[in-house]
Design a protein around this motif. Structure first.
Motif, PDB file in Angstrom:
ATOM      1  N   VAL A 131       0.838  -1.205   0.000  1.00 41.37           N
ATOM      2  CA  VAL A 131       0.000   0.000   0.000  1.00 41.37           C
ATOM      3  C   VAL A 131       0.873   1.256   0.000  1.00 41.37           C
ATOM      4  CG1 VAL A 131      -1.687   1.341   1.311  1.00 41.37           C
ATOM      5  CG2 VAL A 131      -1.981  -1.134   1.062  1.00 41.37           C
ATOM      6  N   GLU A 132       1.936   1.235   0.792  1.00 44.31           N
ATOM      7  CA  GLU A 132       2.864   2.367   0.841  1.00 44.31           C
ATOM      8  C   GLU A 132       3.488   2.611  -0.542  1.00 44.31           C
ATOM      9  OE1 GLU A 132       7.390   2.874   2.425  1.00 44.31           O
ATOM     10  OE2 GLU A 132       5.971   1.985   3.841  1.00 44.31           O
ATOM     11  N   LEU A 133       3.908   1.538  -1.205  1.00 42.73           N
ATOM     12  CA  LEU A 133       4.549   1.667  -2.513  1.00 42.73           C
ATOM     13  C   LEU A 133       3.544   2.085  -3.586  1.00 42.73           C
ATOM     14  CD1 LEU A 133       6.819  -1.492  -2.251  1.00 42.73           C
ATOM     15  CD2 LEU A 133       7.614   0.887  -2.361  1.00 42.73           C
ATOM     16  N   VAL A 134       2.327   1.565  -3.506  1.00 45.53           N
ATOM     17  CA  VAL A 134       1.279   1.948  -4.456  1.00 45.53           C
ATOM     18  C   VAL A 134       0.959   3.430  -4.310  1.00 45.53           C
ATOM     19  CG1 VAL A 134      -1.184   1.682  -4.990  1.00 45.53           C
ATOM     20  CG2 VAL A 134       0.258  -0.340  -4.714  1.00 45.53           C
ATOM     21  N   GLU A 135       0.855   3.883  -3.061  1.00 47.54           N
ATOM     22  CA  GLU A 135       0.562   5.296  -2.809  1.00 47.54           C
ATOM     23  C   GLU A 135       1.650   6.184  -3.396  1.00 47.54           C
ATOM     24  OE1 GLU A 135      -1.035   8.095   0.857  1.00 47.54           O
ATOM     25  OE2 GLU A 135      -0.070   6.168   1.302  1.00 47.54           O
ATOM     26  N   ALA A 136       2.905   5.762  -3.253  1.00 50.60           N
ATOM     27  CA  ALA A 136       4.014   6.533  -3.815  1.00 50.60           C
ATOM     28  C   ALA A 136       3.963   6.527  -5.339  1.00 50.60           C
ATOM     29  CB  ALA A 136       5.343   5.964  -3.326  1.00 50.60           C
ATOM     30  N   ALA A 137       3.611   5.375  -5.930  1.00 49.27           N
ATOM     31  CA  ALA A 137       3.560   5.261  -7.394  1.00 49.27           C
ATOM     32  C   ALA A 137       2.444   6.108  -7.991  1.00 49.27           C
ATOM     33  CB  ALA A 137       3.382   3.802  -7.795  1.00 49.27           C
TER      34      ALA A 137
END
Length: 402
Positions: A74-80
């Motif tokens: 979720v953290e990486l998706v939010e950044a992407a």
């Protein structure tokens, strides 16, 4: 891709007992902008690999749990994406939908309870799939969670194809029947094959062979599954990487008597120690087995022979479900890449007038619009790359539109 250009996104999750695979799709494009593989979950060696246009980054997980892996995703998706605002759905692969689910379904408490109840039919898969759903609902409560079932595409099987010849009370009381799997792959590939071959949407017959570590073949008539090789569980049907596929049911009691093994031990052997691995004694990977066979390893040669013959025999059997055969379609890691397997299988199918052109087979159909049979062949033989993750994303978007 600039985050400013992202209008909508779908995250696809495939949650396993010790692994997690994800793919992030944006703006209805069929290739993900990022993928993730978390592996060895539940151990001290758990890691998460995140891949995008910038390359691959590996993260060590502190406690190795599914919850921690999903939190990182979720953290990486939010950044992407720049934020979670463009995320319109999370599409979950769920292995077994039983007779309850014939299409992609929005997950609510009732649906989650039914997925849990169906865990009796897929004890290794459904609980893990459901854990992923619950974890993502906790992390992203405002985002619709959508279940896409491996079995859904096969809910069009007629009764004479899905019933086992055992006492009918077993079906009535316990839903003992054939369900089939790999449905998202068979659905995507059959639709692509019809499009590429310019076949009429309402007048075609195909056999799709999905060949990877798990293998299944399906007879498709006018876009609907009419018969398939897997059954109540993914163990039935074709020989696979570590699964035996069809064996005499009497084998279980025979081995129990002769070896003293329990039913659970024998079932585990048929699932995890058989197939290519069991016959070759080398590997469950067709590449390794094929290389060894070419170098003269007799066990590898036998494993390859049995794999190809049993697949050809099942393809012949599936023609009983078709009014006509327009195309035989290979997909999956083996189906898309093993020239040797495709050649050996089609050599067993001469009675169906099926043949391949060696020069087309040599480049996996890339220079001949996916077709590897001769130009004037009565039955097209095709290689179509599967895209199960996009099929899940596509079905999720279609459900939202409704």
């Amino acid at each position: 891709m600039s985050v400013a250009n992202i209008a909508e996104a779908v995250l696809v999750l495939n949650s396993g007992s010790s692994s997690l695979k994800t793919a992030l799709f944006v703006n209805r494009e069929d290739q993900p902008i990022a993928t993730c593989l978390a592996e060895r979950l539940g151990t001290a060696e758990a890691v998460l690999h995140w891949s995008n246009e910038a390359g691959k980054t590996t993260y060590e997980l502190t406690d190795g749990s599914m919850a921690e892996a999903l939190a990182k995703v979720v953290e990486l998706v939010e950044a992407a994406l720049g934020s979670l605002a463009p995320l319109v759905a999370v599409g979950h692969r769920v292995v077994h939908g039983g007779e309850s689910f014939g299409k992609a379904t929005l997950v609510d408490e009732e649906v989650a309870a039914e997925i849990a109840r169906l865990s009796a039919l897929a004890p290794l898969h459904n609980p893990a799939n459901l854990a992923g759903i619950h974890a993502m609902r906790d992390r992203c409560p405002a985002v619709p969670q959508i279940a896409v079932f491996d079995t859904a595409f096969h809910q069009t099987l007629p009764e004479h194809a899905y019933l086992y010849p055992v006492p009918k009370t077993l079906y009535q009381a316990h839903k003992v029947r054939r369900y089939g799997f790999h449905g998202t792959s068979h659905q995507f590939v059959s639709r692509e094959a019809v499009k590429v071959a310019s076949l009429p949407a309402d007048d075609h017959g195909l056999i799709v062979a999905h060949l990877g570590n798990g293998c299944s073949a399906t007879a498709v008539v006018n876009g609907e599954s009419r018969d398939t090789t897997m059954g109540l569980t993914p163990l039935e049907g074709l020989m696979m990487g570590t699964r035996s596929g069809d064996v005499d049911p009497g084998l279980l009691s025979f081995l129990a008597d002769q070896t003293g093994k329990t039913l659970d031990e024998i079932t585990s052997m048929l699932n995890k120690e058989s197939g290519l691995l069991g016959l070759s004694g080398l590997s469950n990977d067709m590449r390794t087995v094929s290389e060894a066979a070419e170098q003269g390893n007799q066990n590898a040669q036998i494993a390859l022979d049995v794999f190809c013959y049993r697949l050809a025999r099942q393809i012949m059997a599936l023609t009983a479900a078709l009014p006509k055969l327009d195309a035989l379609v290979f997909t999956g890691g083996i189906g898309e890449n093993s020239r040797l397997v495709r050649k050996r299988v089609t050599e067993h199918l001469r009675v169906l007038k099926i043949e391949i052109a060696d020069e087309r087979n040599a480049d996996n159909g890339k220079s001949s619009n996916h077709v590897i049979s001769p130009e004037d062949a009565a039955v097209k033989v095709m290689v179509v790359n599967t895209n199960e993750e996009w099929e899940i994303a596509n079905q999720s978007l279609a459900l939202l539109e409704k």
